[in-house]
Design a protein around this motif. Sequence first.
Motif, short mmCIF file in Angstrom:
data_model
loop_
_atom_site.label_atom_id
_atom_site.label_comp_id
_atom_site.label_asym_id
_atom_site.label_seq_id
_atom_site.Cartn_x
_atom_site.Cartn_y
_atom_site.Cartn_z
N ASP A 100 -4.68 -1.92 -5.20
CA ASP A 100 -5.18 -3.24 -4.81
C ASP A 100 -4.92 -3.39 -3.32
O ASP A 100 -4.19 -2.58 -2.72
CB ASP A 100 -4.51 -4.36 -5.61
CG ASP A 100 -5.31 -5.66 -5.56
OD1 ASP A 100 -6.39 -5.68 -4.93
OD2 ASP A 100 -4.86 -6.66 -6.14
N SER A 101 -5.51 -4.40 -2.71
CA SER A 101 -5.43 -4.50 -1.26
C SER A 101 -5.51 -5.94 -0.80
O SER A 101 -5.98 -6.83 -1.52
CB SER A 101 -6.56 -3.69 -0.61
OG SER A 101 -7.83 -4.18 -1.05
N CYS A 102 -5.08 -6.15 0.43
CA CYS A 102 -5.34 -7.38 1.17
C CYS A 102 -5.74 -6.93 2.57
O CYS A 102 -4.91 -6.46 3.35
CB CYS A 102 -4.10 -8.27 1.21
SG CYS A 102 -4.39 -9.86 2.07
N LEU A 103 -7.03 -7.05 2.87
CA LEU A 103 -7.60 -6.52 4.10
C LEU A 103 -8.37 -7.62 4.83
O LEU A 103 -8.93 -8.52 4.21
CB LEU A 103 -8.53 -5.35 3.80
CG LEU A 103 -7.96 -4.20 2.95
CD1 LEU A 103 -9.06 -3.20 2.62
CD2 LEU A 103 -6.81 -3.52 3.67
N ARG A 104 -8.41 -7.51 6.14
CA ARG A 104 -9.15 -8.49 6.94
C ARG A 104 -9.57 -7.81 8.24
O ARG A 104 -8.74 -7.22 8.93
CB ARG A 104 -8.30 -9.72 7.23
CG ARG A 104 -9.04 -10.85 7.91
CD ARG A 104 -8.12 -12.02 8.20
NE ARG A 104 -8.89 -13.17 8.65
CZ ARG A 104 -9.38 -14.11 7.85
NH1 ARG A 104 -9.13 -14.06 6.54
NH2 ARG A 104 -10.09 -15.12 8.32
N PRO A 141 -5.90 -12.25 -2.59
CA PRO A 141 -6.24 -13.24 -1.56
C PRO A 141 -5.24 -13.32 -0.41
O PRO A 141 -5.62 -13.68 0.70
CB PRO A 141 -6.29 -14.56 -2.34
CG PRO A 141 -5.49 -14.32 -3.58
CD PRO A 141 -5.67 -12.88 -3.91
N THR A 142 -3.98 -13.01 -0.67
CA THR A 142 -2.97 -13.09 0.39
C THR A 142 -2.02 -11.90 0.30
O THR A 142 -1.91 -11.24 -0.74
CB THR A 142 -2.13 -14.38 0.27
OG1 THR A 142 -1.35 -14.33 -0.93
CG2 THR A 142 -3.03 -15.62 0.27
N VAL A 143 -1.31 -11.66 1.38
CA VAL A 143 -0.27 -10.64 1.40
C VAL A 143 0.79 -10.96 0.37
O VAL A 143 1.26 -10.08 -0.37
CB VAL A 143 0.37 -10.55 2.80
CG1 VAL A 143 1.62 -9.67 2.77
CG2 VAL A 143 -0.63 -10.04 3.82
N GLN A 144 1.16 -12.23 0.30
CA GLN A 144 2.22 -12.64 -0.61
C GLN A 144 1.84 -12.37 -2.06
O GLN A 144 2.66 -11.85 -2.84
CB GLN A 144 2.53 -14.13 -0.41
CG GLN A 144 3.13 -14.47 0.95
CD GLN A 144 2.08 -14.68 2.05
OE1 GLN A 144 0.92 -14.27 1.91
NE2 GLN A 144 2.50 -15.29 3.15
#
Length: 353
Positions: A100-104, A141-144
Amino acid sequence: MLASAPRCLSLCVIVRYLLVLLLGGTVDAFLPPKSSNSRVMKSSSLHAQDFDSAGKESPTKPSEHQNGINVAFLGNSILYFNDTPRFLFNLSGNKIRHQDSCLRGGTTLTELYTLGNGMKRHGFATDNALMDNGEYDVGSPTVQELLQSNNKWDVVVMNEHSQGPARQSTREEFQSTLLQQYAPLISTNNPKATVIFVETAAYRLQGINNSHDLGTKTQFQQSIREGIQSYIQVLHDNTSIIPARMAPVGTAFLHVHNDNLQLWEKLFDPWDNFHPSPTGTFLQGCVLHCTIFGAPPPTCPGTKEEIAALWKDARMMHPKKKGEDGVALPNVSEVEYLWKVAWDVCQLEKSKL
């Protein structure tokens, strides 16, 4: 401990490497010697077992993960162009159980921590990202939320903005964010996790994206390396429980530059000259695999169909020029060469630890 160097790595190369370390050298010292055949490797059927010392010991201790490991990705477009998370999942065979990831896009890891995921806007709202429930798989949706999920990550891949580790001011900024924000989340919720910092590649064209002060590609790459090494050192000095390593992607790119200039140019997106092309993502994925598992990917693709299958479910490929029929993928001889480069560069990187 990490996997020992295979027999194919010559004694003279190891001696050269150790001498450079003693005398103090630059990023060029971490590069394998130029290949006598830079375009095509001799073997047409390559497997991880061909390297008989590979995988004996690795950061993720595969004997403890018979059903695969969980890998989290944090970063920007260097990872989401050509969908590195899903690509690496496919490349690894059954070694990754869940990703899974959190990318921007365009952000530093400090900005990502505050702003969160931007992938629905940045390109993951595609047919391959569409799930059965009608939503798009854009990651957490978020890093946390990513780091506090129930998956208990074995590996956390972190991709900082390319210029971030290359400048002292932004380097120090992320060191603070790393210790104050990321480290507590990782250590509290993922006590067995190893952090893998991606050493991104210096840009194809010198001076683009306001990078004039970073010098030549070799100087830029050396600064990136030094910055990544500082992140690893900060974790080591302040948190004894979070192991960290560098995935030497940029060093592998630089090796290709010195050995096969024409192929090096194909590693970059042709329209912006700093994002990876699918060929560049292939090399990046191989380096990540070698760094995470202490071994090259299980099998090197031997046909164009096998190569295409690695991106069968990619949520985004690099932007196509209007009128193009499709995105150019690396060919068989190129992937054989890059597969070997990734392993050689990673083995040299490991030998200094």
